[in-house]
Motif scaffolding. Structure first.
Motif: not given
Length: 311
Positions: A210-222
């Motif tokens: 899985l790839v996560i590209t977020s600028a900000t997250e508190a989890g992320p749940i993914t």
């Protein structure tokens, strides 16, 4: 018997998923659980799932407020801000240690406040995948939003000489799917409207990473869902990703840009057999946190608040 009312307005996505799961609880440790779009006046204590909706609680001192992100923009936590209810809340649910700093800088003291601090985790339906996909497959899960930076994933795939299969799962991803297909990438799209979250465990089973590209997250749940499925993750340094990257750098690999994402994907393609063999070790990283236990912990916290006030 105390009634604990979980509420959040219906705007779709995460909070509606959470509300549906709270509805299955009915009763926890003798506390009756009700779920609604708006707070129910007759309840004994409330849980505001959406932080800014805490101000709607009939009694903020008997309200547990959930904080799901690391945002602190536009004075939202100030006394006149959209999240001002946090100042007087009787309890807080935090999902990342960094949230304590954000609240402290906003002048919010946690002294005397009941606090639950833990990641949400993943549903127990997410289990290690049983077989490798036929071709190396990279996934991206979420909704198209500027903070999610989906374009980073698209760019990372395009720059690879040997492009993986791609799976997009979520909402508003049609344009990205068309763009990838236009670049001769075999891309499968599972739109949220036709594939609700209950189908996600099966969809994750078809991925290699899985790839996560977020600028900000508190989890992320993914992140937790992928790890629970035994998948390695390539992520920007957000939320809990740096924690797991420090603990298990081969299983969670950090990237600062699309070029680094592409480099990690290239390596994971070469290591896909080894990563599959290590899937149970990967899943063990998040086994102590499940979303089901989070639901119960939130209700227990609200119940403790109601009991402490001797209603």
């Amino acid at each position: 018997m105390f009634e604990i009312n979980i509420y959040a307005e219906n705007h779709g996505w995460l909070f509606e998923d959470l509300k549906q799961h709270f509805k299955t609880l009915k009763r926890v440790n003798g506390f009756e659980v009700s779920v609604s779009d708006r707070p129910l006046v007759q309840a004994d204590a409330w849980v505001a799932l959406r932080t800014k909706e805490a101000v709607a609680a009939p009694d903020i001192h008997r309200t547990v407020v959930c904080v799901h992100d690391l945002l602190s923009e536009d004075g939202m936590y100030q006394r006149d801000g959209s999240r001002r209810g946090v100042h007087e809340a009787g309890g807080l649910v935090l999902c990342h240690p960094e949230q304590r700093r954000i609240l402290s800088e906003a002048g919010i003291s946690l002294a005397g406040v009941l606090v639950l601090e833990r990641p949400l985790g993943a549903l127990t339906l997410f289990t290690p995948h049983e077989r490798r996909s036929d071709l190396f497959t990279a996934g991206w899960v979420g909704r198209d939003h500027p903070r999610k930076r989906l374009e980073w994933f698209v760019e990372a795939i395009r720059q690879l000489d040997q492009r993986p299969e791609v799976v997009l799962i979520g909402a508003g991803l049609g344009e990205a799917a068309l763009s990838l297909r236009g670049s001769k990438v075999n891309c499968r799209l599972y739109d949220r409207g036709e594939h609700p979250v209950s189908t996600y465990p099966r969809l994750y089973q078809g991925l290699d990473c899985l790839v996560i590209t977020s600028a900000t997250e508190a989890g992320p749940i993914t992140l937790f869902e992928a790890l629970a499925t035994g998948l390695p993750v390539v992520s920007t340094p957000v939320g809990w990703a740096p924690y797991f990257a420090a603990k298990a750098p081969r299983y969670v690999r950090l990237a600062e840009n699309s070029r680094e994402i592409g480099s990690h994907l290239k390596d994971l393609k070469d290591e896909r057999e080894e990563m599959f063999d290590r899937r149970f070790e990967i899943a063990a990283l998040v086994s102590e946190w499940t979303l089901e236990s989070w639901f119960r912990d939130v209700v227990k916290l609200a119940g403790s608040l109601a009991s402490s006030l001797r209603l």
